[in-house]
Design a protein around this motif. Structure first.
Motif, PDB file in Angstrom:
ATOM      1  N   ASN A 179      54.391  -3.788  17.773  1.00  0.00           N
ATOM      2  CA  ASN A 179      54.752  -2.391  17.552  1.00  0.00           C
ATOM      3  C   ASN A 179      53.478  -1.676  17.106  1.00  0.00           C
ATOM      4  O   ASN A 179      53.051  -1.816  15.966  1.00  0.00           O
ATOM      5  N   ASN A 207      54.998 -10.579   4.729  1.00  0.00           N
ATOM      6  CA  ASN A 207      55.152  -9.471   3.778  1.00  0.00           C
ATOM      7  C   ASN A 207      54.827  -9.901   2.352  1.00  0.00           C
ATOM      8  O   ASN A 207      54.176  -9.167   1.611  1.00  0.00           O
ATOM      9  N   GLY A 233      45.844  -5.915   8.792  1.00  0.00           N
ATOM     10  CA  GLY A 233      47.080  -5.783   9.539  1.00  0.00           C
ATOM     11  C   GLY A 233      47.663  -7.132   9.895  1.00  0.00           C
ATOM     12  O   GLY A 233      47.180  -8.181   9.478  1.00  0.00           O
ATOM     13  N   TYR A 234      48.732  -7.050  10.673  1.00  0.00           N
ATOM     14  CA  TYR A 234      49.452  -8.236  11.114  1.00  0.00           C
ATOM     15  C   TYR A 234      49.109  -8.532  12.567  1.00  0.00           C
ATOM     16  O   TYR A 234      49.014  -7.618  13.386  1.00  0.00           O
ATOM     17  N   ALA A 282      54.634 -11.097  10.850  1.00  0.00           N
ATOM     18  CA  ALA A 282      55.066  -9.952  10.047  1.00  0.00           C
ATOM     19  C   ALA A 282      56.453 -10.152   9.459  1.00  0.00           C
ATOM     20  O   ALA A 282      57.135  -9.196   9.118  1.00  0.00           O
ATOM     21  N   ALA A 299      52.872   1.253  16.295  1.00  0.00           N
ATOM     22  CA  ALA A 299      53.023   2.228  15.210  1.00  0.00           C
ATOM     23  C   ALA A 299      52.867   1.566  13.842  1.00  0.00           C
ATOM     24  O   ALA A 299      52.503   2.219  12.875  1.00  0.00           O
ATOM     25  N   GLU A 300      53.164   0.301  13.761  1.00  0.00           N
ATOM     26  CA  GLU A 300      52.981  -0.452  12.518  1.00  0.00           C
ATOM     27  C   GLU A 300      51.561  -1.018  12.538  1.00  0.00           C
ATOM     28  O   GLU A 300      50.902  -1.008  13.549  1.00  0.00           O
ATOM     29  N   LYS A 301      51.100  -1.545  11.437  1.00  0.00           N
ATOM     30  CA  LYS A 301      49.759  -2.147  11.370  1.00  0.00           C
ATOM     31  C   LYS A 301      49.764  -3.497  12.074  1.00  0.00           C
ATOM     32  O   LYS A 301      49.509  -4.524  11.485  1.00  0.00           O
ATOM     33  N   GLU A 302      50.064  -3.491  13.380  1.00  0.00           N
ATOM     34  CA  GLU A 302      50.208  -4.732  14.122  1.00  0.00           C
ATOM     35  C   GLU A 302      49.213  -4.805  15.266  1.00  0.00           C
ATOM     36  O   GLU A 302      48.900  -3.793  15.897  1.00  0.00           O
TER      37      GLU A 302
END
Length: 127
Positions: free
Chosen positions: A66, A42, A57-58, A37, A68-71
């Motif tokens: 994390n 990016n 996602g990543y 990420a 909350a992120e697309k991880e």
């Protein structure tokens, strides 16, 4: 490196060396994850949006995770034959773990491809 992982480097990295190769492989898959990420991840995600390719996602290592992120962690991914993981870091251990994981298709991109993608993304941001 081969001595460390017991596999030929070319087999471990699955490196694409041209934009032509990259476009050909993008057209063979429907689902994409980006491993990493950082800056390259990016840029790649922005490029994929311009090309109407959906990234799910990543994939990141546990120390960078994390929710909350697309991880996702690699263990969270259930790839099928229509899934491609594009690996952005140059960490040999990531490639070896993907190779040994044996559950998905993955590729890496030559540095010159990222340079082209970044120029493309920057030019299209300004339109």
């Amino acid at each position: 490196v081969e001595a460390l992982f017991g596999q030929p480097m070319k087999e471990i990295f699955n490196k694409l060396n041209s934009l032509h190769e990259f476009h050909n492989i993008l057209n063979r898959y429907e689902k994409f994850y980006i491993y990493g990420a950082g800056k390259r991840g990016n840029i790649l995600e922005q490029y994929m949006k311009f090309e109407n390719k959906k990234t799910y996602g990543y994939i990141v290592s546990s120390e960078f995770y994390n929710a909350a992120e697309k991880e996702y962690l690699l263990s969270d991914i259930e790839p099928d034959e229509d899934t491609l993981i594009i690996v952005t870091p140059t960490d040999y251990e990531i490639y070896a773990s993907l190779h040994n994981w044996g559950r998905g298709n993955y590729v890496s991109l030559a540095d010159r491809i990222y340079i082209c993608l970044e120029e493309y993304v920057n030019a299209h941001k300004n339109l």
